[in-house]
Design an enzyme around this catalytic site. Structure first.
Site, PDB file in Angstrom:
ATOM      1  N   GLY A 171       5.267  -1.233  -1.099  1.00  0.00           N
ATOM      2  CA  GLY A 171       3.925  -1.487  -1.504  1.00  0.00           C
ATOM      3  C   GLY A 171       3.525  -2.996  -0.876  1.00  0.00           C
ATOM      4  O   GLY A 171       4.950  -4.149  -0.649  1.00  0.00           O
ATOM      5  N   THR A 172       2.670  -2.795  -0.569  1.00  0.00           N
ATOM      6  CA  THR A 172       2.289  -4.056   0.974  1.00  0.00           C
ATOM      7  C   THR A 172       0.727  -4.221   0.839  1.00  0.00           C
ATOM      8  O   THR A 172      -0.107  -3.056   1.261  1.00  0.00           O
ATOM      9  CB  THR A 172       2.791  -2.917   1.980  1.00  0.00           C
ATOM     10  OG1 THR A 172       4.674  -3.925   2.601  1.00  0.00           O
ATOM     11  CG2 THR A 172       2.704  -3.931   3.644  1.00  0.00           C
ATOM     12  N   VAL A 173       0.395  -5.058   1.695  1.00  0.00           N
ATOM     13  CA  VAL A 173      -0.894  -5.253   1.843  1.00  0.00           C
ATOM     14  C   VAL A 173      -1.092  -5.486   3.377  1.00  0.00           C
ATOM     15  O   VAL A 173      -0.658  -6.641   3.709  1.00  0.00           O
ATOM     16  CB  VAL A 173      -1.727  -5.873   1.030  1.00  0.00           C
ATOM     17  CG1 VAL A 173      -1.903  -5.413  -0.534  1.00  0.00           C
ATOM     18  CG2 VAL A 173      -1.774  -7.171   0.824  1.00  0.00           C
ATOM     19  N   MET A 178      -0.515  -0.154   6.443  1.00  0.00           N
ATOM     20  CA  MET A 178       0.636  -0.732   5.841  1.00  0.00           C
ATOM     21  C   MET A 178       1.614   0.794   5.335  1.00  0.00           C
ATOM     22  O   MET A 178       1.395   2.251   5.479  1.00  0.00           O
ATOM     23  CB  MET A 178       0.035  -0.555   4.390  1.00  0.00           C
ATOM     24  CG  MET A 178      -0.653  -1.655   4.435  1.00  0.00           C
ATOM     25  SD  MET A 178      -2.255  -1.865   2.753  1.00  0.00           S
ATOM     26  CE  MET A 178      -3.585  -2.235   3.225  1.00  0.00           C
ATOM     27  N   ARG A 231      -1.970   2.642   4.477  1.00  0.00           N
ATOM     28  CA  ARG A 231      -3.692   2.100   4.116  1.00  0.00           C
ATOM     29  C   ARG A 231      -3.549   1.500   5.581  1.00  0.00           C
ATOM     30  O   ARG A 231      -3.446  -0.131   5.545  1.00  0.00           O
ATOM     31  CB  ARG A 231      -3.348   1.940   2.938  1.00  0.00           C
ATOM     32  CG  ARG A 231      -3.060   2.393   1.381  1.00  0.00           C
ATOM     33  CD  ARG A 231      -3.134   2.029   0.445  1.00  0.00           C
ATOM     34  NE  ARG A 231      -2.095   0.684   0.245  1.00  0.00           N
ATOM     35  CZ  ARG A 231      -2.329  -0.352  -0.288  1.00  0.00           C
ATOM     36  NH1 ARG A 231      -3.224  -0.891  -0.756  1.00  0.00           N
ATOM     37  NH2 ARG A 231      -1.380  -1.043   0.084  1.00  0.00           N
TER      38      ARG A 231
END
Length: 538
Positions: free
Chosen positions: A357-359, A439, A511
């Site tokens: 999980g990354t932004v 991401m 993303r």
């Protein structure tokens, strides 16, 4: 009114966004608005980046948080700077001790053991002090407001939230060390859903403490104290006060390869940006007359396999590496590795990538300054550990360490792990073209290669460079493709020995965001169609 927020029976088409004075692109419309708010108050691209990064810890806690890590590339006054704000293992942890508690020989993915010193919060005052125009308190104001007053969940955020709650119930019910996570991120154990309002008052309190002390409360004050106390109570007590008090973000020299006249920039190891550069260094040995060709995709996939085989074997904390990573970027090395690519699928060794999980976000102002920044808890909500009373969800980056003493990335006290998060940046002839990023764990360097080639080789605009159907090498000869990927080319890849699977949804393909600056100073942005993205600009 009833509708299914995830049901999209019709193809949607996005166009590029243009602006002159400022632009913020990220996976959350609310975070983009926070960055724009700061720009319009007189802040520059760095202030906007910090405001956006802080807001993302509030409005996308499924992927990052106050306990996250961060990397940034900053273009300021015609020069590129790199910031590595990833944490290291606590001083009290040892490989031998972890093995006693994990007889399977693997690092656990949740709980206190994979928690490392968080780096993201330290990045914010570090960036603001060197390059910002406003105060940290001004930059964090929108994030504090979101946390205090609440915000509504978008469709993809709600989907990720619901999935995490289901997983955490199965794994952590009845385990008291995870109780604070359920208190913070659920409604008495029930997930939040699309359109519902979420308030995070403890998060707001912590952001205020960070703003008022330039982050010292987090690393030297009461928040650090709570981390140590909770670690001793519920974990193995690996953390010491000095682990946090002495932590500093590191300014680093970005690394690059020249790809068909464009310099592609990444953060050096311990980040995996070098994986994308190794692949591009190989791919520049070939000509790609058309994008939708089995030859194009085959060579991309094979180059990525080679790049991953190298980096997974050698990359770790640069203080512990046994090779000079610059050697991987030499033209002769790329030419040598390119000769290893044949007409059929190869089989370099590689460890199966975990989920993540990354932004990612990027910003630009009207003066030509630009920021490429990425922030991550690693696996979704991270370790599942939340500091009581402060709302700080801690990352689980240490899960990437090996417990094999022969591996380069073996666990050691105060060591940084191989790190998946990578911001990217493009320049040409010494001038900024712009920031970009994708991401998604081990998808990230693969996404970088695809976006760069879409832009440079195939002349796609930023939106189409992001929207183009993606592929992802998973392990061995297994390649996953999106449902929109050409069925004909998928069949041709299978005939060459690739084990092709078609994904039912696009959540695993990254993303991304991208901003390009034209010669006249106009900003052109593209934003990810695979998530709740939006661009804010003026």
């Amino acid at each position: 009114m009833y509708f299914d927020e995830l049901y999209q029976p019709y193809a949607s088409n996005r166009y590029c966004i243009t602006a002159k004075n400022g632009m913020v692109a990220t996976g959350s419309n609310l975070a983009s608005a926070a960055g724009l708010e700061v720009l319009m108050k007189g802040g520059n691209a760095v202030d906007a980046a910090v405001a956006t990064a802080a807001a993302l810890t509030v409005v996308e806690p499924t992927a990052n948080g106050l306990g996250a890590d961060s990397f940034a590339l900053v273009w300021m006054k015609d020069q590129l700077y790199g910031l590595n704000s990833s944490g290291y293992a606590p001083s009290g942890i040892t490989r031998e001790d972890v093995l006693k508690n994990n007889p399977d020989g693997k690092m656990p993915t949740h709980g206190w053991t994979p928690v490392m010193v968080p780096g993201a919060v330290k990045a914010w005052p570090t960036l603001v002090k060197r390059f910002g125009r406003l105060s940290l308190k001004e930059d964090l104001a929108p994030a504090i407001r979101y946390a205090e007053e609440g915000y509504p969940l978008g469709p993809m955020l709600a989907k990720m939230w619901e999935r995490s709650v289901g997983i955490f119930h199965k794994r952590f019910d009845g385990k008291p060390e995870y109780d604070e996570w359920f208190r913070t991120f659920t409604k008495d154990g029930e997930s939040y859903h699309f359109g519902e309002m979420v308030r995070l008052p403890n998060h707001a309190r912590t952001l205020r403490l960070i703003a008022e002390t330039d982050g010292d409360a987090f690393y030297k004050g009461e928040i650090a104290g709570q981390l140590i106390r909770q670690s001793e109570r519920d974990g193995h007590g690996y953390f010491r006060y000095e682990d946090l008090a002495s932590y500093e973000s590191q300014w680093v020299d970005p690394i690059s390869v020249n790809y068909r006249g464009y310099d592609v920039w990444e953060i050096p190891p311990n980040g995996q940006g070098i994986t994308a550069l190794i692949a591009l260094n190989i791919l520049k040995e070939f000509e790609f007359p058309e994008k939708e060709s089995v030859e194009t995709y085959h060579k991309q996939i094979e180059a990525m396999k080679i790049a991953f085989a190298d980096t997974k074997h050698y990359v770790t904390d640069p203080r512990k590496m046994t090779v000079d990573y610059h050697d991987f970027l030499r033209p002769e090395y790329g030419a040598m590795r390119a000769k290893e690519i044949t007409g059929t699928a190869g089989l370099p060794s590689f460890t199966e990538p975990p989920k993540s999980g990354t932004v990612y976000m990027c910003t630009a102002d009207g003066e030509g300054n630009m920021v490429s920044l990425i922030q991550s808890n690693y696996m979704g909500f991270g370790s599942g550990i939340v500091l009581e009373g402060y709302g700080v969800g801690l990352q689980n980056r240490g899960a990437d360490f090996s417990l094999n003493p022969e591996d380069a990335n073996v666990l050691e006290p105060l060591k940084k792990s191989y790190h998946t998060i990578i911001p990217g940046f493009l320049t040409k002839d010494g001038k900024a073209v712009g920031p970009f990023g994708v991401m998604g764990g081990y998808m990230q360097p693969q996404g970088h290669v695809q976006v760069v080639m879409n832009t440079v080789d195939f002349h796609l605009n930023p939106q189409m460079a992001l929207d183009a159907p993606r592929w992802q090498w998973m392990k061995d000869k297994t390649v996953s493709v999106e449902s929109s990927f050409s069925n004909q080319i998928a069949q041709q890849l299978a005939a060459r020995g690739h084990d092709i699977s078609v994904a039912l949804n696009s959540s695993g393909f990254g993303r991304g965001q991208m901003i390009v600056r034209l010669d006249n100073g106009v900003l052109v942005g593209g934003t990810e169609s695979r998530t709740d993205s939006n661009i804010a600009c003026y």
